[in-house]
Design a protein around this motif. Structure first.
Motif, PDB file in Angstrom:
ATOM      1  N   SER A  20       0.863  -1.185   0.000  1.00 17.28           N
ATOM      2  CA  SER A  20       0.000   0.000   0.000  1.00 17.28           C
ATOM      3  C   SER A  20       0.898   1.232   0.000  1.00 17.28           C
ATOM      4  O   SER A  20       1.731   1.400   0.894  1.00 17.28           O
ATOM      5  N   GLN A  71      -1.295  -1.044  -4.132  1.00 18.77           N
ATOM      6  CA  GLN A  71      -2.508  -0.238  -4.035  1.00 18.77           C
ATOM      7  C   GLN A  71      -2.059   1.187  -3.759  1.00 18.77           C
ATOM      8  O   GLN A  71      -1.288   1.432  -2.833  1.00 18.77           O
ATOM      9  N   HIS A  94      -0.064   2.403   5.423  1.00 12.80           N
ATOM     10  CA  HIS A  94       0.706   2.223   4.185  1.00 12.80           C
ATOM     11  C   HIS A  94       2.063   1.580   4.457  1.00 12.80           C
ATOM     12  O   HIS A  94       2.578   1.624   5.573  1.00 12.80           O
TER      13      HIS A  94
END
Length: 357
Positions: A172, A194, A212
């Motif tokens: 992420s 992502q 993240h």
């Protein structure tokens, strides 16, 4: 064909043929040496506030392909070319450059001596200019005083977006949008990331609370020193997660580390800039678009280590921050248009994130 005029800050006036939208636009006159990448450069947010000379003589031969756009609209204020193609030939072509610029309200001038203009900027540095389809002379005092301002604010997205790759997403990434090219997000998506795109003014605590694995600092236009809030947030993010900066993101990362930046005489814009990796000795051909650079000498005393230099003029092209698990590049490894010699920089970033999983 209708006439257009190019007024330079030094008082010189050139007459040419008009294409694109009618009207008068003022901006910073720069040049790019790319032979391809027409729609990519037109829509690159790093050109915000600028009038761009294309040094390759023909412009628009293969038209505009909307799929290749780096942002939703044309970011240049005006276009200066030797000749433009009214009838492009390409199976991917959606419309002509003339039709695209008309729809985007961007003024173009053709039929001028772009070699002379480029040599002038190389000798004297970039200067302000006006492109107009009107006969009346522009306000020369206003022209000399023009400066590109609020560029990041006007090119960054205003809302958070989440982009998901096809298949699994092991990583992420928080992408801070300072005027990001779409190709940066695409390069991350292709590696199973992502991507959550955040506006430029997102606080560091919001990024860190997002779960993240890494932080991406995008490209963007203007003077990096004009963005003190962004620089403060990068300072707060250093060392928390792996971080990768490109172009403006690279410059602001250096400012956050305590280094300084400087304006170049005429910048690096085009798809043929040679860059040397000081660690391996390898030279790559890169795509670039910037008028400012990190002062390599100012890295002394910071946590930054000079990693890449421009072969032509020795300027800083990349910095490693080993203690912060961060690195940055002045050039565009995602290119589009241009060479993809350094696309592996995104693999380096994902490897850094993998180590932290």
């Amino acid at each position: 064909m209708k006439k257009a005029y190019l007024y330079l800050e030094n008082g010189q006036v050139l007459e040419g043929q008009h294409f694109g939208a009618d009207g008068t636009v003022m901006g910073e006159l720069v040049f790019t040496t790319g032979m391809t990448g027409c729609v990519e450069s037109l829509t690159d947010p790093s050109y915000y506030g600028q009038l761009v000379i294309y040094t390759f003589p023909q412009f628009g031969n293969y038209g505009i392909c909307h799929e290749d756009m780096e942002s939703p609209q044309c970011q240049m204020k005006g276009v200066v070319v030797r000749e433009f193609c009214e009838d492009p030939s390409n199976f991917r072509c959606d419309e002509s450059v003339d039709a695209f610029l008309k729809a985007q309200n961007v003024v173009g001038i053709a039929g001028v001596d772009t070699r002379m203009l480029t040599q002038m900027l190389r000798d004297n540095g970039v200067m302000n200019a006006v492109i107009t389809t009107r006969e009346d002379k522009p306000d020369m005092d206003a022209l000399k005083a023009y400066r590109v301002t609020q560029s990041v604010e006007n090119t960054s997205d205003t809302k958070v977006q989440v982009l998901k790759p096809e298949g699994d997403a092991p990583y992420s990434v928080a992408l801070l949008d300072y005027g990001a090219k779409q190709s940066i997000a695409n390069s991350l998506l292709a590696r199973g990331c992502q991507v959550t795109v955040y506006p430029y003014n997102t606080p560091a605590e919001t990024i860190l609370s997002g779960g993240h694995h890494g932080i991406m600092l995008s490209n963007g236009p203007g003077d990096p020193a004009d963005n003190p809030f962004c620089i403060q947030q990068i300072q707060a993010l250093f060392g928390k997660l792996p971080m990768f900066g490109i172009c403006l993101g690279h410059q602001m990362m250096a400012l956050a580390a305590g280094a300084t930046t400087k304006k170049l005489k005429f910048g690096h814009r085009g798809a043929n800039q040679p860059v040397k990796d000081l660690e391996t000795g390898e030279v790559s051909i890169t795509s670039q678009n910037h008028g400012y650079a990190v002062d390599a000498d100012s890295l002394a005393g910071t946590k930054g280590v000079l990693r890449f230099v421009n072969v032509n003029d020795g300027t800083c092209e990349g910095v490693d921050y080993p203690e912060y698990r961060a690195f940055s590049l002045q050039f565009h490894p995602e290119a589009h248009g241009g060479p993809l010699d350094c696309l592996t920089a995104f693999d380096r970033f994902t490897d850094m994130m993998k180590e932290g999983l």
